[in-house]
Design a protein around this motif. Structure first.
Motif, PDB file in Angstrom:
ATOM      1  N   LEU A 133       0.769  -1.072   0.318  1.00 24.26           N
ATOM      2  CA  LEU A 133       0.289   0.280   0.446  1.00 24.26           C
ATOM      3  C   LEU A 133       0.887   1.772  -0.208  1.00 24.26           C
ATOM      4  CD1 LEU A 133      -2.771   1.039   0.423  1.00 24.26           C
ATOM      5  CD2 LEU A 133      -2.701   1.031   2.834  1.00 24.26           C
ATOM      6  N   GLN A 134       1.836   1.362   1.015  1.00 25.46           N
ATOM      7  CA  GLN A 134       3.116   2.001   0.360  1.00 25.46           C
ATOM      8  C   GLN A 134       2.986   2.776  -0.669  1.00 25.46           C
ATOM      9  OE1 GLN A 134       5.226   0.465   3.786  1.00 25.46           O
ATOM     10  NE2 GLN A 134       4.954   2.557   4.738  1.00 25.46           N
ATOM     11  N   ALA A 135       3.699   1.530  -1.186  1.00 22.73           N
ATOM     12  CA  ALA A 135       4.145   1.116  -2.927  1.00 22.73           C
ATOM     13  C   ALA A 135       2.763   2.123  -3.910  1.00 22.73           C
ATOM     14  CB  ALA A 135       5.114   0.042  -2.898  1.00 22.73           C
ATOM     15  N   ALA A 136       1.915   2.103  -3.677  1.00 20.95           N
ATOM     16  CA  ALA A 136       1.103   2.365  -4.547  1.00 20.95           C
ATOM     17  C   ALA A 136       0.100   3.748  -3.985  1.00 20.95           C
ATOM     18  CB  ALA A 136      -0.518   1.762  -4.133  1.00 20.95           C
ATOM     19  N   GLU A 139       3.311   5.122  -6.505  1.00 17.84           N
ATOM     20  CA  GLU A 139       2.939   5.034  -7.682  1.00 17.84           C
ATOM     21  C   GLU A 139       2.026   5.568  -8.240  1.00 17.84           C
ATOM     22  OE1 GLU A 139       0.663   1.222 -10.840  1.00 17.84           O
ATOM     23  OE2 GLU A 139       1.863   0.824  -8.923  1.00 17.84           O
ATOM     24  N   HIS A 140       0.450   6.280  -7.514  1.00 22.34           N
ATOM     25  CA  HIS A 140      -0.238   7.181  -7.701  1.00 22.34           C
ATOM     26  C   HIS A 140      -0.517   8.228  -7.062  1.00 22.34           C
ATOM     27  CE1 HIS A 140      -3.042   3.837  -8.727  1.00 22.34           C
ATOM     28  NE2 HIS A 140      -2.475   3.074  -8.500  1.00 22.34           N
ATOM     29  N   ASP A 141       1.198   8.646  -6.508  1.00 21.89           N
ATOM     30  CA  ASP A 141       0.871  10.447  -6.340  1.00 21.89           C
ATOM     31  C   ASP A 141      -0.014  10.625  -5.244  1.00 21.89           C
ATOM     32  OD1 ASP A 141       3.331  10.420  -7.441  1.00 21.89           O
ATOM     33  OD2 ASP A 141       1.961  11.207  -9.441  1.00 21.89           O
ATOM     34  N   VAL A 189      -7.500   7.997  -2.833  1.00 28.53           N
ATOM     35  CA  VAL A 189      -8.700   5.975  -3.640  1.00 28.53           C
ATOM     36  C   VAL A 189      -7.953   5.398  -4.749  1.00 28.53           C
ATOM     37  CG1 VAL A 189     -10.859   6.082  -4.302  1.00 28.53           C
ATOM     38  CG2 VAL A 189     -10.460   7.708  -2.947  1.00 28.53           C
ATOM     39  N   ALA A 190      -7.280   6.079  -5.714  1.00 26.00           N
ATOM     40  CA  ALA A 190      -7.134   4.852  -6.637  1.00 26.00           C
ATOM     41  C   ALA A 190      -5.367   3.821  -5.622  1.00 26.00           C
ATOM     42  CB  ALA A 190      -6.226   5.363  -7.768  1.00 26.00           C
TER      43      ALA A 190
END
Length: 201
Positions: A133-136, A139-141, A189-190
């Motif tokens: 989730l941290q990486a996401a 990834e999604h700024d 959210v993304a």
């Protein structure tokens, strides 16, 4: 003439006295607040022994019954990743997981959670490897200034575990207690949706 000067002097003295008094009253709340913040908690007469498991580590403390979980984490355990935002439970910057559930740490008294398991942002990554989730979030700024990010991630973990991440609308609703003043909501959210879809929590 002398009487007139005496009256002027008295008037100036009065003004100075009133000004000094007003200045003292203005700083009084800060002095009192500072004294309270620095009040020792370990040796306080009413201090209570409590035990927690914080990020996998057993922790025993002697705390003032008025100490919040937030202040305990930041000031007693030096876990400053959990942020103090509004300190009134309105912004969600202080969100942590207590026994797996989302809690606003600023409103939770430490003594109420004796024996609990607490997870903070410091306990999310696996060593040098970021939690998915941290990486996401990267990834999604999903952040700009980053002040709310630790609370957003902890709340995102809770949101997914609670089963409230099946759509963008549902995520927005169940994450609404976490405020981002930079307005990075689409990315947040993304990121939560991606982690939920990949079942990474």
């Amino acid at each position: 003439m002398a009487d007139a000067l005496s009256e002027i002097s008295l008037t100036r003295r009065t003004v100075l006295q009133v000004s000094g008094g007003a200045a003292a009253l203005a700083v009084l709340p800060e002095v009192v607040g500072s004294a309270y913040a620095q009040a020792p908690t370990e040796g306080a007469r009413d201090a209570v022994e409590v035990s927690f498991t914080v990020n996998g580590t057993a922790t025993d403390l002697r705390v003032d019954p008025r100490l919040s979980v937030l202040d305990m984490l930041r000031e007693r355990l030096s876990l400053t990743g959990t942020k103090k935002g509004c300190n009134q439970g309105a912004c969600g910057a202080c969100t942590v997981l207590i026994d797996g559930k989302r809690v606003n740490a600023c409103l939770a008294l430490a003594v109420m959670y004796d024996g609990a398991t607490i997870t903070t942002i410091e306990g999310v990554a696996d060593g040098e490897t970021l939690h998915p989730l941290q990486a996401a979030f990267i990834e999604h700024d999903a952040f700009q200034c980053g002040y709310c990010t630790s609370g957003q991630i902890m709340s995102g973990l809770g949101c997914i575990r609670e089963g409230h991440a099946s759509s963008a609308e549902e995520i927005s609703y169940w994450m609404s207690g976490n405020i981002c003043r930079c307005g990075a909501y689409p990315g947040i959210v993304a990121a939560v949706a991606q982690a939920a879809k990949e079942d990474r929590t």
